[in-house]
Design an enzyme around this catalytic site. Structure first.
Site, mmCIF file in Angstrom:
data_model
loop_
_atom_site.group_PDB
_atom_site.id
_atom_site.type_symbol
_atom_site.label_atom_id
_atom_site.label_comp_id
_atom_site.label_asym_id
_atom_site.label_seq_id
_atom_site.Cartn_x
_atom_site.Cartn_y
_atom_site.Cartn_z
ATOM 1 N N GLY A 110 22.311 25.364 63.015
ATOM 2 C CA GLY A 110 22.050 23.980 63.391
ATOM 3 C C GLY A 110 22.359 23.668 64.833
ATOM 4 O O GLY A 110 22.010 22.612 65.317
ATOM 5 N N CYS A 111 23.032 24.563 65.557
ATOM 6 C CA CYS A 111 23.494 24.218 66.896
ATOM 7 C C CYS A 111 23.554 25.451 67.770
ATOM 8 O O CYS A 111 24.316 26.370 67.497
ATOM 9 C CB CYS A 111 24.867 23.560 66.834
ATOM 10 S SG CYS A 111 25.578 23.242 68.458
ATOM 11 N N GLY A 112 22.787 25.477 68.830
ATOM 12 C CA GLY A 112 22.753 26.640 69.699
ATOM 13 C C GLY A 112 23.894 26.700 70.687
ATOM 14 O O GLY A 112 24.007 27.646 71.442
#
Length: 271
Positions: free
Chosen positions: A107-109
């Site tokens: 969900g989050c790079g």
């Protein structure tokens, strides 16, 4: 490792329920290992791992060209996959100087980055003209991606990133459970096939977040087309980096948010 699997489930709806089966996407830890040391572990779909490793290396600035990546091999374990890479001498020394560890859930790079400076790093400025696209090419870009998403067709649970060339449409795409992983895989595939990202546009099935603009700039691509919206922060970065951002691209329409000079002239100032 298989990219998907089928599981039993109960489908509930008004009037009752029925036993059925669903095909779901797999995700697995992928360790980016440079010169024998793990630099990052990303949760990703277990496909196109060498493309992923190459694209990650380029967009993170670990290498600036394929000649700096001496070798890459994929090794599968019971608990995940290692992408083992060896760098040329100067790049290995540079990596050691900035060594960090990050963990990137799908969900989050940016999860795991250990300083604000790394999250807001300076980007290349792409104020050169770049390719020109018609309004029709931009509007249809994400629809064209539908033909490049076999894993999504089976699971309805993954993102895709595609490369669009003017006059040719989408010519290459990659899928992953993480939107940023899909873009890294695409960038890596382009680099490994000797295709220049500057000649076309990236099309995304997702929103345009900060890391997507960062990866676009690092790859040298001047146009980013998405099915959803950009964030305000991402749009500010795109403005500064000289990147054209088109959002809500579906069917025959889209919103043009930045650098309209790459859209054919007759469409730039339509109210």
């Amino acid at each position: 490792m298989e990219p998907s699997g089928t599981v039993p489930t109960t489908h509930v709806r008004a009037g009752g329920q029925v036993a059925t089966r669903r095909t779901l996407p797999e995700e697995t830890p992928v360790a980016m290992v440079y010169d024998g040391t793990t630099h990052a572990v990303m949760m990703a779909s277990p496909t196109d791992i060498e493309d992923f490793a190459t694209g990650f290396s380029l967009t993170e600035g670990i290498v600036t060209g394929m000649d700096q990546l001496a070798s890459c091999e994929t090794v599968a374990h019971d608990r995940g996959i290692e992408a083992r890479m060896w760098l040329t001498g100067p790049r290995a020394e540079a990596l050691n100087a900035r060594r960090r560890t990050l963990a990137g859930p799908v969900g989050c790079g940016l999860c795991g980055i250990d300083s604000l400076e790394q999250a807001t790093r300076a980007l290349p400025v792409l104020h050169r003209q770049g390719p020109a696209l018609t309004a029709e090419e931009i509007a249809s870009a994400t629809d064209q991606l539908c033909g490049w998403q076999p894993l999504h067709d089976r699971t309805h649970g993954v993102h895709a990133a595609g490369f669009l060339l003017p006059g040719k449409g989408v010519i290459l795409a990659r899928e992953d459970v993480g939107r940023h992983n899909a873009l890294d895989k695409l960038i890596g595939a382009l680099a490994r096939q000797g295709l220049d990202a500057e000649l076309g546009a990236f099309a995304l099935t997702s929103r345009v977040s900060v890391e997507m603009v960062q990866k676009c700039a690092m790859a040298g691509c001047t146009i980013l087309i998405a099915a959803s919206a950009p964030t305000l922060h991402a749009l500010r970065l795109a403005e500064g980096a000289g990147i054209t951002v088109a959002g809500f691209a579906r069917g025959k329409e889209f919103d043009l948010f930045s650098h309209p000079e790459r859209l054919e002239a007759e469409f730039r100032h339509v109210a």
